[in-house]
Design a protein around this motif. Structure first.
Motif, PDB file in Angstrom:
ATOM      1  N   LYS A 268       0.835  -1.193   0.000  1.00 53.43           N
ATOM      2  CA  LYS A 268       0.000   0.000   0.000  1.00 53.43           C
ATOM      3  C   LYS A 268       0.874   1.249   0.000  1.00 53.43           C
ATOM      4  O   LYS A 268       1.944   1.278   0.599  1.00 53.43           O
ATOM      5  N   THR A 269       0.402   2.253  -0.678  1.00 52.28           N
ATOM      6  CA  THR A 269       1.126   3.527  -0.689  1.00 52.28           C
ATOM      7  C   THR A 269       0.981   4.185   0.676  1.00 52.28           C
ATOM      8  O   THR A 269      -0.124   4.305   1.215  1.00 52.28           O
ATOM      9  N   LEU A 270       2.117   4.591   1.252  1.00 58.06           N
ATOM     10  CA  LEU A 270       2.107   5.206   2.561  1.00 58.06           C
ATOM     11  C   LEU A 270       1.481   6.585   2.478  1.00 58.06           C
ATOM     12  O   LEU A 270       1.858   7.412   1.649  1.00 58.06           O
ATOM     13  N   ARG A 271       0.512   6.829   3.326  1.00 57.52           N
ATOM     14  CA  ARG A 271      -0.145   8.129   3.337  1.00 57.52           C
ATOM     15  C   ARG A 271       0.793   9.170   3.949  1.00 57.52           C
ATOM     16  O   ARG A 271       1.531   8.891   4.898  1.00 57.52           O
ATOM     17  N   THR A 272       0.747  10.375   3.415  1.00 52.66           N
ATOM     18  CA  THR A 272       1.592  11.464   3.899  1.00 52.66           C
ATOM     19  C   THR A 272       0.821  12.253   4.928  1.00 52.66           C
ATOM     20  O   THR A 272      -0.188  12.898   4.618  1.00 52.66           O
ATOM     21  N   LEU A 273       1.258  12.204   6.193  1.00 49.57           N
ATOM     22  CA  LEU A 273       0.633  12.942   7.273  1.00 49.57           C
ATOM     23  C   LEU A 273       1.361  14.244   7.556  1.00 49.57           C
ATOM     24  O   LEU A 273       0.729  15.250   7.876  1.00 49.57           O
ATOM     25  N   ILE A 274       2.692  14.210   7.441  1.00 48.21           N
ATOM     26  CA  ILE A 274       3.523  15.390   7.665  1.00 48.21           C
ATOM     27  C   ILE A 274       4.503  15.478   6.501  1.00 48.21           C
ATOM     28  O   ILE A 274       5.172  14.503   6.166  1.00 48.21           O
ATOM     29  N   THR A 275       4.567  16.619   5.867  1.00 53.52           N
ATOM     30  CA  THR A 275       5.433  16.788   4.703  1.00 53.52           C
ATOM     31  C   THR A 275       6.895  16.802   5.120  1.00 53.52           C
ATOM     32  O   THR A 275       7.242  16.840   6.311  1.00 53.52           O
ATOM     33  N   ALA A 276       7.763  16.785   4.107  1.00 50.73           N
ATOM     34  CA  ALA A 276       9.207  16.745   4.376  1.00 50.73           C
ATOM     35  C   ALA A 276       9.689  18.008   5.082  1.00 50.73           C
ATOM     36  O   ALA A 276      10.649  17.961   5.866  1.00 50.73           O
ATOM     37  N   GLY A 278       8.098  19.538   7.370  1.00 52.95           N
ATOM     38  CA  GLY A 278       7.506  19.605   8.708  1.00 52.95           C
ATOM     39  C   GLY A 278       6.120  20.189   8.766  1.00 52.95           C
ATOM     40  O   GLY A 278       5.612  20.454   9.860  1.00 52.95           O
ATOM     41  N   ARG A 279       5.455  20.361   7.662  1.00 55.71           N
ATOM     42  CA  ARG A 279       4.111  20.932   7.638  1.00 55.71           C
ATOM     43  C   ARG A 279       3.085  19.825   7.835  1.00 55.71           C
ATOM     44  O   ARG A 279       3.070  18.828   7.118  1.00 55.71           O
ATOM     45  N   VAL A 280       2.213  19.985   8.841  1.00 58.37           N
ATOM     46  CA  VAL A 280       1.183  18.996   9.163  1.00 58.37           C
ATOM     47  C   VAL A 280      -0.016  19.213   8.245  1.00 58.37           C
ATOM     48  O   VAL A 280      -0.465  20.351   8.056  1.00 58.37           O
ATOM     49  N   LEU A 281      -0.553  18.112   7.685  1.00 54.22           N
ATOM     50  CA  LEU A 281      -1.661  18.178   6.737  1.00 54.22           C
ATOM     51  C   LEU A 281      -2.980  17.858   7.425  1.00 54.22           C
ATOM     52  O   LEU A 281      -3.026  17.089   8.387  1.00 54.22           O
ATOM     53  N   ASN A 282      -4.051  18.444   6.927  1.00 55.59           N
ATOM     54  CA  ASN A 282      -5.405  18.108   7.367  1.00 55.59           C
ATOM     55  C   ASN A 282      -5.901  16.914   6.551  1.00 55.59           C
ATOM     56  O   ASN A 282      -5.949  16.973   5.321  1.00 55.59           O
ATOM     57  N   ILE A 283      -6.292  15.834   7.237  1.00 57.70           N
ATOM     58  CA  ILE A 283      -6.702  14.601   6.566  1.00 57.70           C
ATOM     59  C   ILE A 283      -7.987  14.111   7.223  1.00 57.70           C
ATOM     60  O   ILE A 283      -8.118  14.123   8.455  1.00 57.70           O
ATOM     61  N   ASN A 284      -8.939  13.630   6.392  1.00 63.16           N
ATOM     62  CA  ASN A 284     -10.194  13.073   6.890  1.00 63.16           C
ATOM     63  C   ASN A 284     -10.550  11.842   6.052  1.00 63.16           C
ATOM     64  O   ASN A 284     -11.467  11.856   5.239  1.00 63.16           O
ATOM     65  N   GLU A 285      -9.778  10.769   6.251  1.00 58.66           N
ATOM     66  CA  GLU A 285     -10.022   9.533   5.486  1.00 58.66           C
ATOM     67  C   GLU A 285     -11.352   8.866   5.837  1.00 58.66           C
ATOM     68  O   GLU A 285     -12.043   8.377   4.946  1.00 58.66           O
ATOM     69  N   PRO A 286     -11.757   8.800   7.127  1.00 59.11           N
ATOM     70  CA  PRO A 286     -13.052   8.155   7.420  1.00 59.11           C
ATOM     71  C   PRO A 286     -14.257   9.004   7.055  1.00 59.11           C
ATOM     72  O   PRO A 286     -15.381   8.549   7.187  1.00 59.11           O
ATOM     73  N   LYS A 287     -14.018  10.263   6.579  1.00 60.51           N
ATOM     74  CA  LYS A 287     -15.085  11.162   6.145  1.00 60.51           C
ATOM     75  C   LYS A 287     -16.105  11.388   7.268  1.00 60.51           C
ATOM     76  O   LYS A 287     -17.311  11.194   7.101  1.00 60.51           O
ATOM     77  N   LEU A 288     -15.596  11.827   8.432  1.00 63.01           N
ATOM     78  CA  LEU A 288     -16.424  12.093   9.594  1.00 63.01           C
ATOM     79  C   LEU A 288     -16.687  13.597   9.708  1.00 63.01           C
ATOM     80  O   LEU A 288     -15.814  14.412   9.426  1.00 63.01           O
ATOM     81  N   ASP A 289     -17.878  13.947  10.154  1.00 66.43           N
ATOM     82  CA  ASP A 289     -18.191  15.333  10.461  1.00 66.43           C
ATOM     83  C   ASP A 289     -17.591  15.692  11.815  1.00 66.43           C
ATOM     84  O   ASP A 289     -17.529  14.852  12.727  1.00 66.43           O
ATOM     85  N   PHE A 290     -17.165  16.949  11.961  1.00 66.18           N
ATOM     86  CA  PHE A 290     -16.569  17.382  13.221  1.00 66.18           C
ATOM     87  C   PHE A 290     -16.899  18.849  13.448  1.00 66.18           C
ATOM     88  O   PHE A 290     -17.288  19.581  12.539  1.00 66.18           O
ATOM     89  N   ASN A 291     -16.696  19.273  14.703  1.00 64.73           N
ATOM     90  CA  ASN A 291     -16.971  20.653  15.099  1.00 64.73           C
ATOM     91  C   ASN A 291     -15.912  21.071  16.109  1.00 64.73           C
ATOM     92  O   ASN A 291     -15.732  20.405  17.138  1.00 64.73           O
ATOM     93  N   PRO A 321       0.867  19.218  20.487  1.00 67.76           N
ATOM     94  CA  PRO A 321       0.638  20.648  20.781  1.00 67.76           C
ATOM     95  C   PRO A 321      -0.025  21.412  19.643  1.00 67.76           C
ATOM     96  O   PRO A 321      -0.774  22.360  19.896  1.00 67.76           O
ATOM     97  N   THR A 322       0.220  21.014  18.401  1.00 68.50           N
ATOM     98  CA  THR A 322      -0.300  21.794  17.274  1.00 68.50           C
ATOM     99  C   THR A 322      -1.318  21.047  16.418  1.00 68.50           C
ATOM    100  O   THR A 322      -1.908  21.651  15.522  1.00 68.50           O
ATOM    101  N   TYR A 323      -1.539  19.755  16.657  1.00 69.63           N
ATOM    102  CA  TYR A 323      -2.504  19.011  15.844  1.00 69.63           C
ATOM    103  C   TYR A 323      -3.036  17.824  16.630  1.00 69.63           C
ATOM    104  O   TYR A 323      -2.482  17.413  17.665  1.00 69.63           O
ATOM    105  N   VAL A 324      -4.134  17.267  16.120  1.00 68.71           N
ATOM    106  CA  VAL A 324      -4.792  16.092  16.715  1.00 68.71           C
ATOM    107  C   VAL A 324      -4.919  15.033  15.645  1.00 68.71           C
ATOM    108  O   VAL A 324      -5.290  15.327  14.504  1.00 68.71           O
ATOM    109  N   ARG A 325      -4.620  13.782  16.031  1.00 64.93           N
ATOM    110  CA  ARG A 325      -4.737  12.661  15.087  1.00 64.93           C
ATOM    111  C   ARG A 325      -5.585  11.566  15.730  1.00 64.93           C
ATOM    112  O   ARG A 325      -5.281  11.094  16.824  1.00 64.93           O
ATOM    113  N   VAL A 326      -6.657  11.161  15.043  1.00 65.69           N
ATOM    114  CA  VAL A 326      -7.552  10.097  15.513  1.00 65.69           C
ATOM    115  C   VAL A 326      -7.620   9.028  14.433  1.00 65.69           C
ATOM    116  O   VAL A 326      -7.979   9.317  13.294  1.00 65.69           O
TER     117      VAL A 326
END
Length: 454
Positions: A268-276, A278-291, A321-326
């Motif tokens: 499987k192609t490894l998903r990119t969570l943090i770029t080279a 150091g920039r953190v990406l916003n990702i929503n693979e399970p397609k969940l609503d959030f607030n 400190p700067t992001y949340v991953r679930v």
């Protein structure tokens, strides 16, 4: 090959609390069983036994089941009716779609006086001329044959013509036995040829796996496999126990090959969570609503609408400190936070009614942080010959003065023009509260004992 084991029978005896010694009914259908064994020793009180849709070639090890009333052996590979004399209580025997060609073997059921129903539909013996008359005459205790009721007149007529019918049946049976021997010989020859072809194909596939395969060769191999599969199922063949076994083993090999393919690790192609960088990406693979909101307690609240009936063990929460991953069932939800939070003080809660996941993230604003020490200025004094630097005591700051201006600074205030500053004196005003006072006489003497006028 699947064998009848004690564990298998116990699993099928759930309604009897797992007890097999007092079991009266057991269903072992569609288990790929190739031999009947152990049942007559473990389940002596058995009354109903289901063994349909297996690969059983012979009736055996059921003679001790004295209480057996119904035996279902439909869709198996049985060719001879035998070893049922000890089943004294047998009332119904089902041998639908087997390979019973020796019709004379039904005479072994004469000792089963309680036998009332017999099913031989789909067996080669049913194609014999005089088949029904012969069975009815040999088994006078029968009331139903292949689902059709046996009348009294039919039974009497069959008994009268038994000798002639038996002669015809035995002749057809002998022809079938010769035909069956030829089928076995040709089946053995085909089996040897297929095994040789299989070995050659395995060697070729191993050689191809050792060398580099281009996309064209892999697509060609896939097409060849599909053609072989189509040829296998479209090729005409006699309906025999060997052909049934071959089809079963072919399906079993395909099933095992699919299981091996599933077990192979997929690239499987490894998903990119943090770029080279150091920039953190916003990702929503399970397609969940959030607030994401902020409350009055200086905290950020992240309400993630997780699937309601999903088990909590499938959730993995990581607060930085700067992001949340679930991680939800292997799918990543990652959100960059607008402000820095305290991961150690954060909490996660799951609602029992809605299934939502609530993350409480205290903000890091207002936290006391140690300041870096800063270098203080130094005072410099110099002479013509020497130059020294002196640091003031901690907590004091001195004004730096150019040595050439020392004399001029002393003359800022001119000498001789000093002004004496005396204490201020209050002057008496002639009016008090708007009343004009008369001037005081020189001869007036203030007597301290006399109170003032109000």
């Amino acid at each position: 090959m699947v064998c009848i084991s004690e564990d298998l029978i116990r699993r099928r005896a759930e309604h009897n609390n797992g007890e097999i010694f007092s079991l009266e009914e057991v269903a072992l259908h569609q288990q790929d069983i190739e031999r009947i064994e152990h049942i007559d020793k473990w389940c002596r009180d058995l009354k109903i036994l289901y063994l349909q849709n297996n690969l059983i070639p012979k009736i055996e090890n059921v003679g001790r089941l004295k209480k057996l009333e119904y035996l279902n052996l439909a869709l198996n590979n049985i060719e001879v009716i035998e070893n049922l004399e000890g089943c004294e209580s047998l009332q119904k025997l089902d041998l639908t779609v087997n390979f019973v060609g020796k019709l004379s073997s039904v005479e072994s059921l004469k000792q089963n006086f309680h036998l009332r129903e017999l099913y031989l539909v789909g067996n080669p013996c049913t194609e014999f001329h005089g088949y029904r008359q012969y069975v009815v005459a040999c088994l006078p205790q029968l009331q139903w044959l292949d689902g059709k009721e046996i009348g009294r007149g039919e039974c009497i007529q069959a008994q009268q013509e038994l000798d002639a019918v038996r002669r015809r049946v035995l002749e057809q049976e002998a022809d079938y036995i010769e035909k069956r021997k030829e089928q076995k010989r040709s089946g053995l020859k085909e089996t040897r040829e297929k095994q040789e072809d299989l070995q050659i194909n395995q060697l070729l596939s191993e050689n191809q796996n050792g060398t580099h395969q281009n996309p064209e060769s892999s697509s060609k191999a896939h097409t060849d496999a599909e053609d072989k599969e189509k040829e296998f199922w479209e090729k005409p063949c006699p309906f025999t126990p060997e052909s049934r076994l071959e089809a079963h083993r072919h399906l079993e090999d395909k099933r095992r090959a699919k299981e091996k393919e599933r077990e192979k690790p997929k690239n499987k192609t490894l998903r990119t969570l943090i770029t080279a960088d150091g920039r953190v990406l916003n990702i929503n693979e399970p397609k969940l609503d959030f607030n994401l909101t902020e409350d009055e307690n200086n905290c950020m609240l992240l309400d993630l609408r997780v699937y309601r009936h999903m088990d909590t063990s499938l959730l993995d929460v990581d607060v930085q400190p700067t992001y949340v991953r679930v991680t939800v069932k292997g799918k990543v939800f990652q959100l960059v936070l607008p402000a820095e939070v305290k991961p150690d003080s954060s909490t996660a809660q799951r609602s029992q009614t809605t299934g939502h996941l609530l993350l409480i993230l205290p903000l890091a604003i207002g936290e006391i942080k140690p300041k870096k020490p800063t270098a203080r200025p130094t005072s410099v004094t110099s002479n013509k010959n020497t130059r020294t630097e002196t640091r003031p005591a901690q907590g004091r700051e001195l004004l730096e003065v150019d040595p050439g201006l020392v004399g001029s600074l002393a003359n800022i205030v001119p000498k001789g023009n000093e002004s004496s500053h005396k204490p201020l004196q209050l002057s008496q005003h002639p009016q008090r509260c708007g009343v004009e006072e008369s001037p005081v006489s020189k001869d007036f003497v203030d007597d301290p004992e006399v109170p003032p006028l109000m």
